[in-house]
Design a protein around this motif. Sequence first.
Motif, PDB file in Angstrom:
ATOM      1  N   HIS A   1       0.820  -1.203   0.000  1.00 57.33           N
ATOM      2  CA  HIS A   1       0.000   0.000   0.000  1.00 57.33           C
ATOM      3  C   HIS A   1       0.858   1.258   0.000  1.00 57.33           C
ATOM      4  O   HIS A   1       0.339   2.359   0.191  1.00 57.33           O
ATOM      5  N   SER A   2       2.163   1.091  -0.195  1.00 59.66           N
ATOM      6  CA  SER A   2       3.074   2.225  -0.165  1.00 59.66           C
ATOM      7  C   SER A   2       4.382   1.848  -0.857  1.00 59.66           C
ATOM      8  O   SER A   2       4.681   0.656  -1.016  1.00 59.66           O
ATOM      9  N   PRO A   3       5.193   2.840  -1.247  1.00 59.04           N
ATOM     10  CA  PRO A   3       6.499   2.525  -1.824  1.00 59.04           C
ATOM     11  C   PRO A   3       7.387   1.735  -0.867  1.00 59.04           C
ATOM     12  O   PRO A   3       8.162   0.878  -1.287  1.00 59.04           O
ATOM     13  N   GLY A   4       7.266   2.020   0.440  1.00 57.36           N
ATOM     14  CA  GLY A   4       8.041   1.271   1.412  1.00 57.36           C
ATOM     15  C   GLY A   4       7.714  -0.207   1.391  1.00 57.36           C
ATOM     16  O   GLY A   4       8.597  -1.056   1.525  1.00 57.36           O
TER      17      GLY A   4
ATOM     18  N   ALA B   1       9.813 -11.240  -3.540  1.00 59.13           N
ATOM     19  CA  ALA B   1       8.453 -11.494  -4.030  1.00 59.13           C
ATOM     20  C   ALA B   1       8.431 -11.573  -5.550  1.00 59.13           C
ATOM     21  O   ALA B   1       9.143 -10.839  -6.237  1.00 59.13           O
ATOM     22  N   ASP B   2       7.594 -12.454  -6.065  1.00 60.96           N
ATOM     23  CA  ASP B   2       7.409 -12.558  -7.509  1.00 60.96           C
ATOM     24  C   ASP B   2       6.518 -11.439  -8.032  1.00 60.96           C
ATOM     25  O   ASP B   2       6.615 -11.066  -9.197  1.00 60.96           O
ATOM     26  N   ALA B   3       5.661 -10.902  -7.166  1.00 58.49           N
ATOM     27  CA  ALA B   3       4.788  -9.788  -7.549  1.00 58.49           C
ATOM     28  C   ALA B   3       4.261  -9.124  -6.292  1.00 58.49           C
ATOM     29  O   ALA B   3       4.204  -9.736  -5.212  1.00 58.49           O
ATOM     30  N   ALA B   4       3.881  -7.857  -6.431  1.00 62.18           N
ATOM     31  CA  ALA B   4       3.259  -7.117  -5.337  1.00 62.18           C
ATOM     32  C   ALA B   4       1.831  -6.764  -5.729  1.00 62.18           C
ATOM     33  O   ALA B   4       1.590  -6.269  -6.832  1.00 62.18           O
ATOM     34  N   LEU B   5       0.878  -7.047  -4.833  1.00 60.27           N
ATOM     35  CA  LEU B   5      -0.511  -6.663  -5.046  1.00 60.27           C
ATOM     36  C   LEU B   5      -0.699  -5.253  -4.495  1.00 60.27           C
ATOM     37  O   LEU B   5      -0.697  -5.053  -3.279  1.00 60.27           O
ATOM     38  N   VAL B   6      -0.809  -4.283  -5.379  1.00 63.67           N
ATOM     39  CA  VAL B   6      -0.934  -2.883  -4.989  1.00 63.67           C
ATOM     40  C   VAL B   6      -2.407  -2.515  -4.901  1.00 63.67           C
ATOM     41  O   VAL B   6      -3.172  -2.766  -5.830  1.00 63.67           O
ATOM     42  N   SER B   7      -2.798  -1.905  -3.773  1.00 62.46           N
ATOM     43  CA  SER B   7      -4.203  -1.538  -3.592  1.00 62.46           C
ATOM     44  C   SER B   7      -4.347  -0.432  -2.545  1.00 62.46           C
ATOM     45  O   SER B   7      -3.431  -0.199  -1.759  1.00 62.46           O
ATOM     46  N   PRO B   8      -5.535   0.230  -2.547  1.00 64.19           N
ATOM     47  CA  PRO B   8      -6.571   0.151  -3.574  1.00 64.19           C
ATOM     48  C   PRO B   8      -6.241   1.086  -4.730  1.00 64.19           C
ATOM     49  O   PRO B   8      -5.889   2.248  -4.520  1.00 64.19           O
ATOM     50  N   ILE B   9      -6.347   0.578  -5.933  1.00 64.45           N
ATOM     51  CA  ILE B   9      -6.055   1.388  -7.102  1.00 64.45           C
ATOM     52  C   ILE B   9      -7.169   2.401  -7.350  1.00 64.45           C
ATOM     53  O   ILE B   9      -6.921   3.571  -7.654  1.00 64.45           O
ATOM     54  N   PHE B  10      -8.402   1.951  -7.217  1.00 67.15           N
ATOM     55  CA  PHE B  10      -9.581   2.795  -7.400  1.00 67.15           C
ATOM     56  C   PHE B  10     -10.460   2.670  -6.151  1.00 67.15           C
ATOM     57  O   PHE B  10     -10.240   1.787  -5.321  1.00 67.15           O
ATOM     58  N   PRO B  11     -11.448   3.555  -5.981  1.00 67.18           N
ATOM     59  CA  PRO B  11     -12.374   3.405  -4.851  1.00 67.18           C
ATOM     60  C   PRO B  11     -12.969   2.001  -4.827  1.00 67.18           C
ATOM     61  O   PRO B  11     -13.354   1.456  -5.855  1.00 67.18           O
ATOM     62  N   SER B  12     -13.023   1.437  -3.621  1.00 65.07           N
ATOM     63  CA  SER B  12     -13.445   0.048  -3.482  1.00 65.07           C
ATOM     64  C   SER B  12     -14.470  -0.096  -2.379  1.00 65.07           C
ATOM     65  O   SER B  12     -14.405   0.601  -1.358  1.00 65.07           O
TER      66      SER B  12
END
Length: 211
Positions: free
Chosen positions: A126-129, A139-150
């Motif tokens: 949820h942050s650059p950190g 990690a093979d991938a990072a799940l970044v959220s929330p991209i849009f209002p959820s």
Amino acid sequence: MTQANPSNRLSSSRLGLSRWAGPPLILVTDEGRLPDPLAAAAALPPGSGVLLRHYGDPARVARAAALAALCRRRRLTLIVAADWRLAARLGAAGLHLPEGLARHGVLAPALGWLRRRRVLLTIAAHSPGALGRAAELGADAALVSPIFPSRSHPGAPVVGPVRLGLWKRLARQPLIALGGVTAATAGRLPRGTVAGLAAIDGLVPAERSRS
């Protein structure tokens, strides 16, 4: 995920998805909004993924076993959140770590299992950190959220397409977009920014063959 009106609008080529070793489309389970994920998982095209959360579900183990069997039949990638022992028992293809768990460290047995089995590791960010921590853990991938209002986090600050593009420049691993991702909003993501799309509902299934 919406099961009606399947569309190919979310194909990899149309959205310009970058590549990662895992599935480009991921169903994220949620005991509140998607109590029984089996029907939604069964509607996914082969090659998609299922991220089992259901953290507070007392029947999580039994539900996970049923979901694992369905994933094998449907050729779906199963990723288990937070519990590496359950992931190992099910023969899951990956482990997902919530940001807090990744921030406070991971037990050595979990990392050992990941390395021995060479399974996928995804981490919530949820942050650059948090992206930096994901890179430290390999990690093979990072799940970044929330991209849009959820609906999962009403009123919460969103990353948005512009900031997501900036984070992409900082990240050392592929990014997966989560939070308010639908067939309509996914088209607002800059091409090549993300390697995958994840949602609890509202995401129209992608075309059945990858581009």
